[in-house]
Design a protein around this motif. Structure first.
Motif, short mmCIF file in Angstrom:
data_model
loop_
_atom_site.label_atom_id
_atom_site.label_comp_id
_atom_site.label_asym_id
_atom_site.label_seq_id
_atom_site.Cartn_x
_atom_site.Cartn_y
_atom_site.Cartn_z
N VAL A 149 -4.30 3.01 -4.54
CA VAL A 149 -4.51 2.25 -3.30
C VAL A 149 -5.97 1.86 -3.16
O VAL A 149 -6.29 0.74 -2.76
CB VAL A 149 -4.02 3.04 -2.07
N SER A 150 -6.85 2.76 -3.51
CA SER A 150 -8.28 2.48 -3.43
C SER A 150 -8.66 1.29 -4.32
O SER A 150 -9.42 0.41 -3.90
CB SER A 150 -9.07 3.73 -3.83
N ARG A 151 -8.11 1.24 -5.53
CA ARG A 151 -8.39 0.10 -6.42
C ARG A 151 -7.80 -1.19 -5.85
O ARG A 151 -8.41 -2.25 -5.92
CB ARG A 151 -7.83 0.37 -7.82
N MET A 152 -6.62 -1.09 -5.27
CA MET A 152 -6.00 -2.26 -4.65
C MET A 152 -6.83 -2.74 -3.47
O MET A 152 -7.04 -3.95 -3.29
CB MET A 152 -4.59 -1.91 -4.19
N MET A 153 -7.34 -1.81 -2.66
CA MET A 153 -8.12 -2.18 -1.49
C MET A 153 -9.44 -2.84 -1.90
O MET A 153 -9.93 -3.72 -1.19
CB MET A 153 -8.37 -0.96 -0.61
N ALA A 154 -10.00 -2.44 -3.03
CA ALA A 154 -11.23 -3.08 -3.52
C ALA A 154 -10.95 -4.55 -3.81
O ALA A 154 -11.78 -5.42 -3.49
CB ALA A 154 -11.73 -2.36 -4.77
N GLN A 189 0.83 -1.21 0.00
CA GLN A 189 0.00 0.00 0.00
C GLN A 189 0.86 1.26 0.00
O GLN A 189 0.60 2.20 -0.75
CB GLN A 189 -0.91 0.02 1.23
N LEU A 190 1.89 1.28 0.84
CA LEU A 190 2.77 2.44 0.93
C LEU A 190 3.47 2.69 -0.40
O LEU A 190 3.56 3.83 -0.86
CB LEU A 190 3.80 2.24 2.04
N LEU A 191 3.96 1.62 -1.02
CA LEU A 191 4.68 1.76 -2.28
C LEU A 191 3.74 2.18 -3.41
O LEU A 191 4.09 3.04 -4.22
CB LEU A 191 5.38 0.44 -2.63
N LEU A 192 2.57 1.56 -3.45
CA LEU A 192 1.61 1.90 -4.51
C LEU A 192 1.14 3.34 -4.37
O LEU A 192 1.00 4.04 -5.37
CB LEU A 192 0.43 0.93 -4.47
#
Length: 196
Positions: free
Chosen positions: A122-127, A110-113
């Motif tokens: 990050v929002s797309r990754m969290m989905a 998350q930090l790197l993205l």
């Protein structure tokens, strides 16, 4: 394509080491080797001390498209994160230990993205991580285990763990989370000076 991807992989690995080292403390090894392995090995990526193994289908042959979550950054960043979470912090294989290994490697992602693709990435990754959690949770009979009790439930330590650290960051603030994680590495991993 291998030449282009190899250069990109080296750049992502170096950038990840630098960014995570600033947050969690000195990189614990002299080198970082990225090893390409055949896709037939049956896993996507794996970290060892000072090395990460990336299947050709998830590394050299992966396709970066504008607007998508940078999967190569996520994969490499996650495995680089394991140099702290799983190799510096190396808990016994007990209930909840994978939160310290996999959930914190997901937090590193998350930090790197965020550094590369901002809050939207990050929002797309969290989905994706939320979906992974909900699919796993749908198969639970009875009470869902807590993160502290998770053992073999990958949907817990990857999905729910990623969401928990994301939520902690926004409820406590990054200025509370990063120093606590840095202290954990310094305490559990021993004093860190120049890489050896």
């Amino acid at each position: 394509p291998h030449g282009v991807q190899a250069e990109r992989i080296v750049d992502i690995a170096a950038t990840s080491v630098h960014a995570l080292q600033e947050r969690f403390g000195a990189y614990p090894h002299r080198t970082l080797r990225v090893v390409e392995i055949p896709a037939s090995w049956g896993f996507g990526a794996l970290a060892a001390n000072g090395a990460l193994f990336l299947t050709e289908s998830r590394g050299m042959l992966s396709d970066a498209r504008d607007g998508d979550v940078d999967l190569l950054l996520r994969r490499i960043g996650h495995e680089v994160g394991h140099q702290w979470w799983g190799h510096t912090i190396d808990p016994l294989p007990l209930e909840g230990s994978l939160v310290l290994v996999e959930s914190l490697a997901k937090y590193s992602e998350q930090l790197l993205l965020e550094g590369k693709q901002g809050a939207e990435g990050v929002s797309r990754m969290m989905a994706y991580d939320e979906d992974r959690y909900l699919k796993g949770r749908a198969n639970v009979i009875g009470l869902e285990p807590t993160l502290a009790a998770a053992r073999d439930e990958s949907w817990m330590y990857y999905g729910k763990g990623a969401m928990a650290f994301h939520a902690l960051r926004y409820s406590l603030g990054i200025n509370a989370i990063i120093p606590a994680l840095r202290m954990l590495v310094a305490t559990e991993g021993g004093p860190r000076g120049a890489p050896h």
